[in-house]
Design a protein around this motif. Structure first.
Motif, PDB file in Angstrom:
ATOM      1  N   GLY A 160       0.861  -1.176   0.000  1.00  0.00           N
ATOM      2  CA  GLY A 160       0.000   0.000   0.000  1.00  0.00           C
ATOM      3  C   GLY A 160       0.893   1.219   0.000  1.00  0.00           C
ATOM      4  N   ILE A 161       0.521   2.263  -0.715  1.00  0.00           N
ATOM      5  CA  ILE A 161       1.454   3.383  -0.871  1.00  0.00           C
ATOM      6  C   ILE A 161       0.708   4.676  -1.175  1.00  0.00           C
ATOM      7  CG2 ILE A 161       1.815   3.042  -3.373  1.00  0.00           C
ATOM      8  CD1 ILE A 161       4.907   3.443  -2.720  1.00  0.00           C
ATOM      9  N   VAL A 162       1.251   5.773  -0.679  1.00  0.00           N
ATOM     10  CA  VAL A 162       0.813   7.105  -1.093  1.00  0.00           C
ATOM     11  C   VAL A 162       1.906   7.634  -2.017  1.00  0.00           C
ATOM     12  CG1 VAL A 162       0.155   9.431  -0.371  1.00  0.00           C
ATOM     13  CG2 VAL A 162      -0.343   7.474   1.131  1.00  0.00           C
ATOM     14  N   ALA A 163       1.575   7.858  -3.276  1.00  0.00           N
ATOM     15  CA  ALA A 163       2.563   8.332  -4.250  1.00  0.00           C
ATOM     16  C   ALA A 163       2.206   9.745  -4.664  1.00  0.00           C
ATOM     17  CB  ALA A 163       2.592   7.416  -5.471  1.00  0.00           C
ATOM     18  N   GLU A 164       3.191  10.645  -4.571  1.00  0.00           N
ATOM     19  CA  GLU A 164       2.906  12.038  -4.924  1.00  0.00           C
ATOM     20  C   GLU A 164       3.730  12.500  -6.118  1.00  0.00           C
ATOM     21  OE1 GLU A 164       4.865  15.271  -3.771  1.00  0.00           O
ATOM     22  OE2 GLU A 164       5.833  14.493  -1.969  1.00  0.00           O
ATOM     23  N   GLY A 165       3.133  13.370  -6.914  1.00  0.00           N
ATOM     24  CA  GLY A 165       3.835  13.901  -8.078  1.00  0.00           C
ATOM     25  C   GLY A 165       2.954  14.810  -8.892  1.00  0.00           C
ATOM     26  N   ARG A 166       3.065  14.681 -10.203  1.00  0.00           N
ATOM     27  CA  ARG A 166       2.270  15.512 -11.109  1.00  0.00           C
ATOM     28  C   ARG A 166       1.342  14.670 -11.984  1.00  0.00           C
ATOM     29  NH1 ARG A 166       5.335  18.475  -8.612  1.00  0.00           N
ATOM     30  NH2 ARG A 166       5.894  20.586  -9.199  1.00  0.00           N
ATOM     31  N   ASP A 167       1.766  13.420 -12.229  1.00  0.00           N
ATOM     32  CA  ASP A 167       1.087  12.579 -13.207  1.00  0.00           C
ATOM     33  C   ASP A 167       0.770  11.201 -12.640  1.00  0.00           C
ATOM     34  OD1 ASP A 167       3.665  11.737 -12.871  1.00  0.00           O
ATOM     35  OD2 ASP A 167       4.075  11.383 -14.989  1.00  0.00           O
ATOM     36  N   ILE A 168       0.665  11.107 -11.322  1.00  0.00           N
ATOM     37  CA  ILE A 168       0.447   9.779 -10.719  1.00  0.00           C
ATOM     38  C   ILE A 168      -0.943   9.259 -11.092  1.00  0.00           C
ATOM     39  CG2 ILE A 168       0.481   8.407  -8.599  1.00  0.00           C
ATOM     40  CD1 ILE A 168       3.157   9.809  -9.259  1.00  0.00           C
TER      41      ILE A 168
END
Ligand code: DC
Length: 255
Positions: free
Chosen positions: A158-166
């Motif tokens: 399980g993951i929280v992924a941050e960016g611009r285009d996730i």
């Protein structure tokens, strides 16, 4: 962080290191059945508070955390160290896969290394920040780093992924998508609090350069953080994730 913790397949902090280049470490907690994994995509412009909110939400939910911007920054740092002009698209594309970039996915201890050197602080300098948009716009760079990001996400339970285009490109099937934004003045003042050299003009320039990579997913929930404190933003993301997790994984207990 406010709010009780969600029972999670992975205790926050239990994994401190994931290789993102050659010789991937396998995640002993990873599950091959991706339908049972909670992926929270957090996108939005610079200064909206993505990193603090994403880390806070990952801790509260007991998930891992991925800062994809740090990977673009790490490659940019490495290119600058070698004297490569970030505007030389051909050179940047040809070198995109050269350095070994590693990131921590522990939301309580994020770090980034390049060829074994800890660059966690070096990637936040004005020089790297000014150059990273040009590097991130190179298609070969994006293809390479997106493949690494998908691999990290696939290996996490399980993951929280941050960016611009996730939510649009990296993990378009993420069950939870947030687009975190704030008005220009609030974003500029947050950036200035983090980095005294950061100006509104810098931010506007980066917004323009990053625009092509920064689309909101149609199914993302917009959170405007302009008048909100960090805890309120974290709580909103956590609530959304719990709602979705409850619907997706009804047999998983929460506490
Ligand atoms: O979020 P940040 O400021 O650390 O991002 C650094 C740069 O990387 C920024 O110019 C946008 C770019 N970026 C991107 O193009 N795609 C991502 N998923 C994350 C960041």
């Amino acid at each position: 962080m406010a709010g009780p913790r969600l029972a999670s397949p992975l205790a926050a902090g239990s994994i401190t290191r994931v290789k993102t280049s050659a010789g991937l470490d396998s995640d002993t907690d990873s599950e091959s059945d991706t339908s049972s994994r909670l992926v929270v995509a957090v996108d939005g412009p610079s200064g909206a508070g993505k990193s603090s909110a994403s880390r806070g939400a990952a801790v509260a939910l007991g998930l891992r955390y991925l800062d994809t911007g740090a990977m673009y920054r790490a490659l940019t740092w490495w290119l600058l160290e070698r004297g490569v002009d970030p505007g030389d698209t051909g050179a940047v594309a040809g070198l995109a896969a050269e350095p070994v970039i590693e990131v921590s996915t522990d939301p309580q201890a994020p770090w980034t290394t390049v060829d074994g050197t800890d660059v966690s602080a070096a990637i936040r300098t004005r020089e790297v920040t000014s150059a990273v948009s040009a590097v991130a716009a190179v298609p070969r760079v994006r293809a390479h780093l997106i493949a690494m990001q998908r691999d990290i996400i696939a290996r996490a339970s399980g993951i929280v992924a941050e960016g611009r285009d996730i939510g649009t490109v990296v993990a378009p099937d993420a069950p939870v998508k947030v687009f975190l934004t704030a008005d220009g003045a609030a974003r500029a003042s947050r950036r200035a609090a983090e980095a005294s050299w950061s100006t509104r003009a810098d931010q506007d320039r980066r917004d323009r350069l990053d625009a092509a990579q920064s689309e909101k997913a149609a199914d993302a929930v917009v959170i405007d953080s302009t008048g909100l404190g960090l805890d309120e933003v974290v709580d909103t993301i956590v609530r959304l994730a719990r709602e979705r997790a409850g619907a997706l994984f009804p047999r998983q207990k929460s506490r």
